[in-house]
Design a protein around this motif. Structure first.
Motif, short mmCIF file in Angstrom:
data_model
loop_
_atom_site.label_atom_id
_atom_site.label_comp_id
_atom_site.label_asym_id
_atom_site.label_seq_id
_atom_site.Cartn_x
_atom_site.Cartn_y
_atom_site.Cartn_z
N ILE A 208 0.84 -1.20 0.00
CA ILE A 208 0.00 0.00 0.00
C ILE A 208 0.88 1.25 0.00
O ILE A 208 0.53 2.27 -0.61
N ARG A 330 -2.91 0.34 10.24
CA ARG A 330 -3.59 -0.92 9.88
C ARG A 330 -3.37 -1.99 10.95
O ARG A 330 -4.26 -2.83 11.19
N SER A 352 -5.62 -5.38 4.70
CA SER A 352 -4.75 -4.65 3.76
C SER A 352 -4.85 -5.22 2.35
O SER A 352 -4.70 -4.49 1.37
N ILE A 355 -7.86 -3.63 0.92
CA ILE A 355 -7.54 -2.23 0.62
C ILE A 355 -6.75 -2.15 -0.69
O ILE A 355 -7.04 -1.31 -1.55
N ILE A 359 -7.09 0.53 -4.31
CA ILE A 359 -6.36 1.55 -3.56
C ILE A 359 -6.97 2.93 -3.77
O ILE A 359 -6.88 3.80 -2.89
N TYR A 362 -9.47 3.57 -1.10
CA TYR A 362 -8.78 3.91 0.16
C TYR A 362 -8.38 5.39 0.15
O TYR A 362 -8.62 6.13 1.11
N ASP A 363 -7.80 5.83 -0.98
CA ASP A 363 -7.40 7.23 -1.11
C ASP A 363 -8.62 8.15 -1.02
O ASP A 363 -8.55 9.23 -0.43
N TYR A 408 -16.25 2.44 5.53
CA TYR A 408 -15.16 1.87 4.73
C TYR A 408 -14.60 0.60 5.36
O TYR A 408 -14.41 -0.41 4.68
N LYS A 412 -14.51 -3.28 3.84
CA LYS A 412 -13.29 -4.06 3.64
C LYS A 412 -13.32 -5.37 4.43
O LYS A 412 -12.82 -6.40 3.96
#
Length: 496
Positions: A208, A330, A352, A355, A359, A362-363, A408, A412
């Motif tokens: 990540i 994380r 992760s 995620i 990505i 996530y951003d 979020y 996930k």
């Protein structure tokens, strides 16, 4: 009248609050009550009969009655609004549920005490409406006759709206789904799958951040994850020791940072594009002190996924170290879920990996906080391309609406339970079937058989031409026979 601001949005305008606007924005319109879902905000439209007096007390009363609260806006408004007006209102309605909530929230969020005698014999009322908010276990305030169900502690409070998405995920009982699944997996298979899960989480967490861990870094991070349940994030020295364990020794911290940090990218002519400005150096220690207190309360009083999201994301926003903040962020998710028995015993959810699959999402989640915050941070770039913050900003990291991060994390977790957990268990089961098929055909050394099986499983059940060179002792007929045996074994597993 048309589109007249109400509640927290009006308080934001009226008091010229230097905080991001609330996500839920109420307006007065002619016509019926309506809700409009916008890209960046939820618009609540109210007919004229709902419109309060156009002053701070009137709109605070409206917010407490009709809106989910934004802790950033509420705290800033209570600190900015005239104290005398609040006292007059509360004294005029000493037994009112809304006035007592306002009284409690004012004294709790500002640290100031109003000139009002303790509440008499009245029924306790919740500080936050549980139908509009995710709340903590309540502690009673005898002075106000209000149940303190806030998420946090004085100096660090967050709010989480009870959205349809969060409600749906809570109803799914993802922890029970995972426990039911793992209980039906043979113990030896599960134990081996868990080792893959730890490795997958470790590699994904580094990736990540666009890093590839060395074997030593990977070993240290896996070791930290394996002890995650016992970790104590409220231990200041323990948190620093964790950072030391998972970063390059050259960047190991002896304390929280004492320099300004920011997240950005270098453009042409060595210019920096700033995406996120971290708290000022002088604010880091006080923020972390209150963060640890908030963490202790959330672990005790909040449901596990909410606690994990709030603890982990606030940590990464404070950014207390030069390096390792993202991995610790994380790691903290795992710590909370493990310590609250949300994750099945001995298992880890490779969040992760989920995620990393998207990505950009996530951003986007991070930007939902950092972009509005950036408009309230006044800074300049120094000749050395460093950020210098020019205004007071600590409140922006202490009080805000954290709904997006709970949504979020739930998304996930649902994904990683449905995909990654089952994939790793199924991989072990398929590997064992294929391995048995190979050794039933040829009496190969264990290591050679394992390498053969992995090579076939990575190439749709066939040994590639390049990998064929690694097994010169086998004839083409033997390899074909083994490949067919593997295919048959895997087909039987799929059918079962």
């Amino acid at each position: 009248m048309q589109n007249q601001s109400l509640g927290q949005l009006r308080l934001h305008e009226m008091l010229e609050l230097d905080v991001p606007k609330p996500h839920v924005r109420s307006t007065a319109v002619r016509g019926n009550r309506r809700t409009i879902e916008g890209q960046d905000a939820l618009i609540e439209q109210f007919p004229p009969r709902y419109v309060p007096e156009d002053n701070a007390v009137g709109h605070l009363r409206f917010a407490l009655r009709h809106e989910p609260l934004d802790m950033g806006v509420l705290t800033a408004a209570l600190k900015a609004m005239p104290k005398q007006g609040l006292e007059t209102w509360i004294k005029s309605e000493p037994t009112g549920a809304v006035s007592r909530r306002a009284w409690f929230l004012y004294e709790t969020l500002t640290g100031d005490t109003l000139d009002i005698e303790d509440a008499g014999a009245v029924t306790y009322v919740d500080a936050l409406d549980p139908e509009r908010h995710i709340v903590g276990n309540g502690a009673r305030s005898r002075r106000h006759k209000v149940t303190d169900n806030l998420l946090g502690v004085p100096g660090f409070f967050l709010t989480v709206r009870r959205t349809a998405k969060i409600q749906q995920h809570i109803a799914e009982k993802l922890d029970e789904v995972a426990k039911a699944y793992t209980e039906n997996v043979p113990a030896e298979t599960l134990m081996r799958a868990v080792q893959y899960l730890y490795t997958k989480e470790t590699k994904s967490s580094f990736e990540i951040e666009h890093e590839r861990p060395t074997p030593e870094k990977e070993r240290r991070f896996i070791a930290a994850l394996e002890q995650g349940e016992k970790f104590d994030p409220t231990d200041e020295k323990g948190l620093i020791a964790l950072q030391n364990e998972i970063v390059d020794p050259r960047y190991a911290a002896s304390d929280v940072r004492d320099f300004q940090n920011f997240v950005g990218e270098t453009l042409g002519s060595h210019r920096e594009k700033v995406h996120f400005v971290c708290p000022k150096p002088k604010d880091v220690k006080p923020l972390m002190s209150d963060w640890r207190k908030m963490t202790a309360r959330l672990k005790q009083d909040a449901e596990p996924v909410t606690a994990a999201a709030l603890i982990a994301f606030t940590f990464v926003f404070i950014h207390p170290f030069e390096d390792g903040n993202g991995r610790i962020h994380r790691f903290l998710i795992h710590h909370v879920l493990l310590s609250q028995n949300y994750t099945p015993k001995g298992i880890i959810f490779p969040v992760s990996a989920a995620i990393l699959r998207d990505i950009k999402e996530y951003d986007t989640a991070l930007a939902s906080y950092s972009d509005p915050l950036l408009t309230h941070v006044k800074y300049r770039m120094t000749p050395n391309n460093e950020v210098e913050v020019l205004n007071e900003t600590a409140h922006l990291y202490r009080y805000f609406d954290a709904t997006r991060f709970v949504e979020y994390l739930y998304d996930k977790l649902a994904e990683t339970i449905a995909i990654d957990l089952k994939e790793e268990v199924e991989f072990v089961e398929k590997f064992d079937r294929a391995y048995t098929a190979v050794t039933n055909q040829i009496d190969m050394p264990n290591r050679r058989a394992s390498v053969f099986v992995r090579a076939c499983m990575q190439n749709a059940g066939k040994l590639s031409k390049k990998k064929r060179e690694q097994f010169p002792e086998l004839t083409d007929e033997e390899i074909t026979m083994i490949e067919e045996a593997i295919a048959e074994a895997l087909a039987e597993l799929d059918e079962s």
